[in-house]
Design an enzyme around this catalytic site. Structure first.
Site, PDB file in Angstrom:
ATOM      1  N   LYS A   1      -9.070  -5.606  -6.482  1.00 34.64           N
ATOM      2  CA  LYS A   1      -9.243  -5.936  -5.067  1.00 34.64           C
ATOM      3  C   LYS A   1     -10.736  -6.031  -4.753  1.00 34.64           C
ATOM      4  CE  LYS A   1      -7.445  -4.165  -0.615  1.00 34.64           C
ATOM      5  NZ  LYS A   1      -6.651  -3.081  -0.007  1.00 34.64           N
TER       6      LYS A   1
ATOM      7  N   SER B   1      -2.844  -4.837   2.936  1.00 37.09           N
ATOM      8  CA  SER B   1      -4.039  -5.643   2.804  1.00 37.09           C
ATOM      9  C   SER B   1      -4.326  -6.126   1.385  1.00 37.09           C
ATOM     10  CB  SER B   1      -5.250  -4.837   3.294  1.00 37.09           C
ATOM     11  OG  SER B   1      -5.454  -3.713   2.460  1.00 37.09           O
TER      12      SER B   1
ATOM     13  N   SER C   1      -0.922  -0.467   2.125  1.00 41.93           N
ATOM     14  CA  SER C   1      -1.584  -1.702   1.696  1.00 41.93           C
ATOM     15  C   SER C   1      -1.267  -2.130   0.264  1.00 41.93           C
ATOM     16  CB  SER C   1      -3.099  -1.603   1.862  1.00 41.93           C
ATOM     17  OG  SER C   1      -3.446  -1.943   3.170  1.00 41.93           O
TER      18      SER C   1
END
Lengths: 485, 90
Positions: free
Chosen positions: A78, A153, A177
């Site tokens: 990420k 996310s 997330s």
């Protein structure tokens, strides 16, 4: 052709060892799919230019007989995980030109093992969102239906694994997330115990909640990544030392050495606001566990119904503090050179005003509000007390049951553009995620079927602190149950 | 909350906002605060947060770090002779 769809970490390792393919060949296979599909999916913001060098190093280790299980394994990270010398922008314009000056703990470990860090994946700005639509670098798309969101996310990391743009990936969780995008993309997602994996080198959102969390196509891959990264790190003051982990382990000895037998279901938490297909699927999954010999018990978690409210007070408070460091002075997007910025304060105001997107601004201001004089007691203080109650009732529940099950998300993947103008509707995607993040217990999201439109559905389990093993055990059992159907 | 409150918070948080952004934030706050307000209904009784305290500070010893000075100073938006340069305060 390597069968990437059914590839696992252990299969790839055997493939390298037996000379079926090299690390370079496997990496190139993924790079080929990234070239074909990434434009449409927007999973990666950047594929690192040193990927083939990493692969060559990994091949050398195999030749020298110094390979370990993760050597040569492609992994996506990420965009909020620092990898020295590479951009880390956290999906935000304010860090568009920021180059990481050191390696995150998890990157150090992956480098030591010789894993191939393919690239950085798209995410909601500063991990604020449940659909990867708040990124400054465009939305990402769900591989099951391109008109829908991947969840968030950590949406980019979820897509990367679901669409075979990587074998495994890392996301981060503050509240759902990883589990929610795992649910939307048909993956396994694990939120480890708070304090299990070091947060050193992770761009923080809510320090009392954040945790690095892996995605995999199956439970075993997720377990391998977790066991590899779950180590004490003196550089993270919230990292839990080994002896305290063992104490937790011993308290739950029956659960950690054997396999879980009783599942608690807090039915009262999902009486309303649920997509009918999600609740039907959840009931069917519970039936399957019952048939497989698990005891299902109804449990009451009266304070957990306030989880999301408490979360949306505690998290913005931590956000407003954390994001104060992005000020246009030392790195990142800056209005220092602007002729309109006459003094230091102008630089702050303009850099932050233009550098942060809408959701980041919302949360910064909301956090400033709940921490301000006159509102502190009504909001922040109340929320941290509610959090204590939630933690206490969850620990208490684990005296009666081994695991707690809920749906992972109240709905399947929704359409792009949906919920963007209604922050509360977006926040509600994480209603079942919040108890695990607030109480610090580990939680796993497991694929549990599909909707009639062929969208993935998911069930989630929570276990006592540091009892990830119980989650892997129930997850593997569920995989076996579903395979035998 | 009114538009003045939004302006005050934005000033505290050092965020320059357009008139349009202020209006839209005010609308968002109304709905978010209405949602989180229900936490006031939680009946807590006496809550004593149970802190499991231990010392997490490191000893104050010099240890090598892998930071690259060039990577840090090279990213300064403005500099002079290797020092970070900022605008005047007043």
């Amino acid at each position: 052709m390597i069968d990437l769809k059914n590839l696992t970490i252990e299969k790839a390792h055997r493939g390298f060892k037996n000379g079926e393919y090299t690390c370079r060949e496997l990496t190139e296979a993924y790079l080929g799919i990234i070239r074909d599909k990434n434009k449409e999916l927007n999973a990666y913001l950047e594929v690192f230019d040193d990927v083939l060098t990493q692969a060559a190093e990994a091949d050398k280790r195999f030749k020298a007989g110094k390979a370990e299980l993760l050597t040569g394994i492609p992994i996506a990270i990420k965009d909020n995980i620092l990898f020295q010398g590479h951009t880390a922008s956290a999906g935000s314009k304010i860090l568009e030109n920021y180059t990481a000056s050191y390696d995150a703990f998890v990157i150090k470990k992956l480098k030591e093992a010789g894993a191939i860090i393919l690239g950085r994946t798209n995410m909601d700005e500063f991990a604020m969102g449940s659909s990867t639509q708040t990124s400054a670098y465009g939305v990402s798309r769900n591989p099951y239906d391109l008109s829908r969101v991947p969840g968030g996310s950590s949406g980019g990391s979820a897509i990367a694994v679901a669409a075979n743009l990587s074998l495994v990936s890392l996301g981060t969780e503050t509240c759902g997330s990883v589990r929610e995008p795992a649910a939307f993309c048909g993956l396994v997602g694990l939120k480890p115990t708070y304090g299990a994996v070091s947060r050193n080198g992770i761009i923080a959102m809510g320090n009392s909640l954040d945790q690095v969390s892996p995605f995999g196509k199956n439970v075993r891959d997720t377990e391998i990544i977790f066991n590899f990264l779950s180590k004490y790190d003196s550089e993270d003051s919230t990292s839990v030392p080994g002896e305290r982990r063992r104490l937790n382990f011993l308290e739950n000895e029956g659960l950690t050495s054997g396999s879980p037998k009783t599942i608690g279901v807090p039915w009262h938490l999902f009486e309303k606001g649920m997509d009918p297909e999600v609740i039907d699927n959840f009931k069917q999954s519970v039936e399957k566990f019952k048939k497989a010999g698990y005891e299902i018990k109804e449990i009451e978690l009266p304070f957990s119904k306030y989880s999301l409210e408490a979360y949306y007070i505690i998290m913005p408070a931590e956000v407003s503090t954390n994001l104060a460091r992005f000020d246009g002075i030392r790195y990142g997007y800056s209005q220092q050179g602007s002729s309109e910025a006459k003094n230091l304060k102008d630089v702050y105001m303009k850099s932050r005003g233009k550098g942060f997107g809408q959701e980041a601004r919302r949360r910064i201001l909301l956090g400033t509000y709940v921490l301000s004089h006159g509102y502190y007691d009504a909001y922040y203080n109340k929320a941290i007390k509610v959090r204590e109650k939630i933690k206490a009732e969850i620990i208490e529940a684990f005296k009666k049951v081994d695991l707690i099950a809920t749906p992972t998300a109240p709905m399947p993947a929704f359409k792009l553009g949906e919920k963007l103008d209604d922050p509360v509707a977006m926040y509600l995607c994480d209603i079942f995620s919040a108890p695990a993040n607030l109480s610090g217990v580990p939680s796993i999201a497991l694929p549990s079927g599909k909707t009639k439109n062929d969208l993935p559905l998911s069930i989630q389990f929570m276990a006592p602190h540091f009892c990830e093993n119980a989650l892997f055990a129930v997850g593997k059992r569920f995989e076996a149950i579903r395979e035998s159907e | 909350m009114d538009i003045k409150d939004v302006e005050n918070l934005a000033e505290l948080a050092r965020l320059e906002l357009t008139a349009e952004e202020k209006k839209s934030l005010l609308k968002d706050f109304d709905s978010i605060l209405a949602y989180v307000d229900s936490i006031k209904n939680a009946k807590l009784g006496d809550v004593e947060p149970e802190y499991n305290m231990q010392n997490v500070w490191r000893e104050d010893k010099l240890e090598p770090r892998e930071f690259s000075k060039e990577l840090l100073t090279g990213q300064f938006p403005d500099s002079q002779e290797g020092f970070l340069k900022v605008k005047k305060i007043l």
